[in-house]
Design a protein around this motif. Structure first.
Motif, PDB file in Angstrom:
ATOM      1  N   HIS A   1       0.942  -1.339  -0.054  1.00  0.00           N
ATOM      2  CA  HIS A   1      -0.123   0.048  -0.106  1.00  0.00           C
ATOM      3  C   HIS A   1       1.039   1.261  -0.021  1.00  0.00           C
ATOM      4  O   HIS A   1       0.661   2.384  -0.706  1.00  0.00           O
ATOM      5  CB  HIS A   1      -1.044  -0.037   1.123  1.00  0.00           C
ATOM      6  N   LEU A   2       2.048   1.132   0.733  1.00  0.00           N
ATOM      7  CA  LEU A   2       2.997   2.210   0.651  1.00  0.00           C
ATOM      8  C   LEU A   2       3.434   2.546  -0.822  1.00  0.00           C
ATOM      9  O   LEU A   2       3.642   3.828  -1.247  1.00  0.00           O
ATOM     10  CB  LEU A   2       4.149   2.074   1.664  1.00  0.00           C
ATOM     11  N   LEU A   3       3.906   1.569  -1.280  1.00  0.00           N
ATOM     12  CA  LEU A   3       4.124   1.531  -2.836  1.00  0.00           C
ATOM     13  C   LEU A   3       3.098   2.277  -3.573  1.00  0.00           C
ATOM     14  O   LEU A   3       3.788   2.711  -4.899  1.00  0.00           O
ATOM     15  CB  LEU A   3       4.642  -0.005  -3.347  1.00  0.00           C
ATOM     16  N   ALA A   4       2.069   2.121  -3.637  1.00  0.00           N
ATOM     17  CA  ALA A   4       0.942   2.632  -4.275  1.00  0.00           C
ATOM     18  C   ALA A   4       1.348   4.118  -4.580  1.00  0.00           C
ATOM     19  O   ALA A   4       0.947   4.650  -5.488  1.00  0.00           O
ATOM     20  CB  ALA A   4      -0.387   2.437  -4.007  1.00  0.00           C
ATOM     21  N   ASP A   5       1.900   4.882  -3.514  1.00  0.00           N
ATOM     22  CA  ASP A   5       2.133   6.019  -3.474  1.00  0.00           C
ATOM     23  C   ASP A   5       3.274   6.805  -4.202  1.00  0.00           C
ATOM     24  O   ASP A   5       3.515   7.894  -4.413  1.00  0.00           O
ATOM     25  CB  ASP A   5       1.932   6.897  -2.067  1.00  0.00           C
ATOM     26  N   ILE A   6       4.254   5.631  -4.668  1.00  0.00           N
ATOM     27  CA  ILE A   6       5.486   6.201  -5.245  1.00  0.00           C
ATOM     28  C   ILE A   6       5.140   6.157  -6.644  1.00  0.00           C
ATOM     29  O   ILE A   6       4.707   5.079  -7.435  1.00  0.00           O
ATOM     30  CB  ILE A   6       6.373   5.096  -4.606  1.00  0.00           C
ATOM     31  N   GLU A   7       5.776   7.100  -7.411  1.00  0.00           N
ATOM     32  CA  GLU A   7       5.590   7.284  -8.755  1.00  0.00           C
ATOM     33  C   GLU A   7       6.538   6.105  -9.527  1.00  0.00           C
ATOM     34  O   GLU A   7       7.965   6.072  -9.093  1.00  0.00           O
ATOM     35  CB  GLU A   7       5.988   8.630  -9.237  1.00  0.00           C
ATOM     36  N   VAL A   8       6.053   5.136 -10.224  1.00  0.00           N
ATOM     37  CA  VAL A   8       7.133   4.246 -11.127  1.00  0.00           C
ATOM     38  C   VAL A   8       6.460   3.962 -12.252  1.00  0.00           C
ATOM     39  O   VAL A   8       5.311   4.632 -12.960  1.00  0.00           O
ATOM     40  CB  VAL A   8       6.941   2.798 -10.063  1.00  0.00           C
ATOM     41  N   GLY A   9       7.267   3.284 -12.997  1.00  0.00           N
ATOM     42  CA  GLY A   9       6.982   2.847 -14.586  1.00  0.00           C
ATOM     43  C   GLY A   9       5.720   2.148 -14.428  1.00  0.00           C
ATOM     44  O   GLY A   9       5.406   1.282 -13.818  1.00  0.00           O
ATOM     45  N   PRO A  10       5.234   1.799 -15.789  1.00  0.00           N
ATOM     46  CA  PRO A  10       4.081   0.757 -15.941  1.00  0.00           C
ATOM     47  C   PRO A  10       4.456  -0.546 -15.781  1.00  0.00           C
ATOM     48  O   PRO A  10       3.422  -1.306 -15.019  1.00  0.00           O
ATOM     49  CB  PRO A  10       3.627   1.293 -17.493  1.00  0.00           C
ATOM     50  N   ASP A  11       5.522  -0.998 -15.801  1.00  0.00           N
ATOM     51  CA  ASP A  11       5.911  -2.460 -15.567  1.00  0.00           C
ATOM     52  C   ASP A  11       5.836  -2.555 -14.161  1.00  0.00           C
ATOM     53  O   ASP A  11       5.563  -3.680 -13.671  1.00  0.00           O
ATOM     54  CB  ASP A  11       7.493  -2.771 -16.104  1.00  0.00           C
ATOM     55  N   VAL A  12       6.528  -1.726 -13.305  1.00  0.00           N
ATOM     56  CA  VAL A  12       6.662  -1.778 -11.817  1.00  0.00           C
ATOM     57  C   VAL A  12       5.141  -1.921 -11.090  1.00  0.00           C
ATOM     58  O   VAL A  12       5.065  -2.362 -10.422  1.00  0.00           O
ATOM     59  CB  VAL A  12       7.796  -0.864 -11.194  1.00  0.00           C
ATOM     60  N   ARG A  13       4.344  -0.914 -11.908  1.00  0.00           N
ATOM     61  CA  ARG A  13       2.924  -0.694 -11.196  1.00  0.00           C
ATOM     62  C   ARG A  13       2.136  -1.978 -11.560  1.00  0.00           C
ATOM     63  O   ARG A  13       1.527  -2.614 -10.700  1.00  0.00           O
ATOM     64  CB  ARG A  13       2.385   0.402 -12.215  1.00  0.00           C
ATOM     65  N   GLN A  14       2.653  -2.880 -12.793  1.00  0.00           N
ATOM     66  CA  GLN A  14       1.590  -4.040 -12.867  1.00  0.00           C
ATOM     67  C   GLN A  14       2.259  -4.965 -11.972  1.00  0.00           C
ATOM     68  O   GLN A  14       1.454  -5.830 -11.315  1.00  0.00           O
ATOM     69  CB  GLN A  14       2.037  -4.381 -14.390  1.00  0.00           C
ATOM     70  N   LEU A  15       3.511  -5.054 -11.710  1.00  0.00           N
ATOM     71  CA  LEU A  15       4.106  -6.208 -10.447  1.00  0.00           C
ATOM     72  C   LEU A  15       3.639  -5.511  -9.255  1.00  0.00           C
ATOM     73  O   LEU A  15       3.238  -6.505  -8.639  1.00  0.00           O
ATOM     74  CB  LEU A  15       5.681  -5.774 -10.492  1.00  0.00           C
ATOM     75  N   HIS A  16       3.351  -4.506  -9.092  1.00  0.00           N
ATOM     76  CA  HIS A  16       2.991  -3.744  -7.609  1.00  0.00           C
ATOM     77  C   HIS A  16       1.422  -4.273  -7.586  1.00  0.00           C
ATOM     78  O   HIS A  16       0.942  -4.933  -6.337  1.00  0.00           O
ATOM     79  CB  HIS A  16       2.939  -2.512  -7.556  1.00  0.00           C
ATOM     80  N   GLU A  17       0.544  -4.211  -8.662  1.00  0.00           N
ATOM     81  CA  GLU A  17      -0.859  -4.754  -8.519  1.00  0.00           C
ATOM     82  C   GLU A  17      -0.912  -6.273  -8.287  1.00  0.00           C
ATOM     83  O   GLU A  17      -1.902  -6.672  -7.872  1.00  0.00           O
ATOM     84  CB  GLU A  17      -1.683  -4.378  -9.889  1.00  0.00           C
TER      85      GLU A  17
END
Length: 195
Positions: A158-174
């Motif tokens: 949930h903390l990572l959700a607030d960090i700006e990252v690229g689409p690949d990292v966002r997909q891994l985060h989800e």
């Protein structure tokens, strides 16, 4: 005495129940065929033998005390759980109910006993208790050992959700959040079944 003769007649060929009578001299005065079949071992019959012949040494006192209670409490059934030799170096567990035998003049003559083998029942109860203990341990580990790291993973994700990252990292985060939530649901389901 007629009462005991009728019971013995009824149970004389039972393959489940054992019936015996023990005289005041501590010797068998009556032994059913089923009792002889199961506990006489090398003897033809236990009739006339001392009652301790078939017992685990530690249970002799239990049996003697139960017999005394029978003679002190006419008409009262006294229960006893006793281990008997199985003929193979081990023991079977038997459950008994005993009652004093008295003459028409109300003088003690001995003790009448009816019993049956509860070895399988005791074994099943022990197995159930062991499995229940294991389930309790699993439940404790699940609630204290697994939940904390999982809660940490969910919190970090949930903390990572607030960090700006690229689409690949966002997909891994989800995928991380979805997997953590799935695992959380499985753990909750296990916990609900263990209660």
């Amino acid at each position: 005495m007629q009462y005991f003769k009728e019971i013995n007649s009824f149970l004389s060929s039972s393959s489940f129940f054992y019936t015996i009578a023990i005289g005041l001299d501590s010797r068998y005065s009556y032994v059913s065929d089923n009792y002889n079949r199961n506990f006489a071992l090398s003897e033809k019959s236990l009739l006339g033998k001392h009652f301790s012949t078939t017992l685990h040494p530690d249970d002799i006192v239990i049996c003697a005390e139960a017999g005394m209670k029978c003679l002190q409490n006419p008409g009262v059934l006294i229960p006893a759980k006793l281990r008997k030799h199985d003929g193979e170096g081990g023991f079977v567990i038997t459950q008994w109910e005993m009652q004093g035998i008295f003459s028409e003049k109300n003088e003690p003559e001995g003790v009448f006993c009816i019993g049956y083998n509860i070895t399988e029942l005791v074994s099943a109860q022990t197995e159930i208790e062991t499995k229940n203990m294991k389930l309790s341990e699993i439940s404790f580990i699940q609630s204290h050992g697994v939940r904390k790291p999982l809660a940490n993973i969910i919190g970090i994700s949930h903390l990572l959700a607030d960090i700006e990252v690229g689409p690949d990292v966002r997909q891994l985060h989800e995928k991380l959040i979805a997997s953590a939530n799935d695992l959380d649901m499985v753990i909750k389901e296990i916990a609900s079944k263990a209660e």
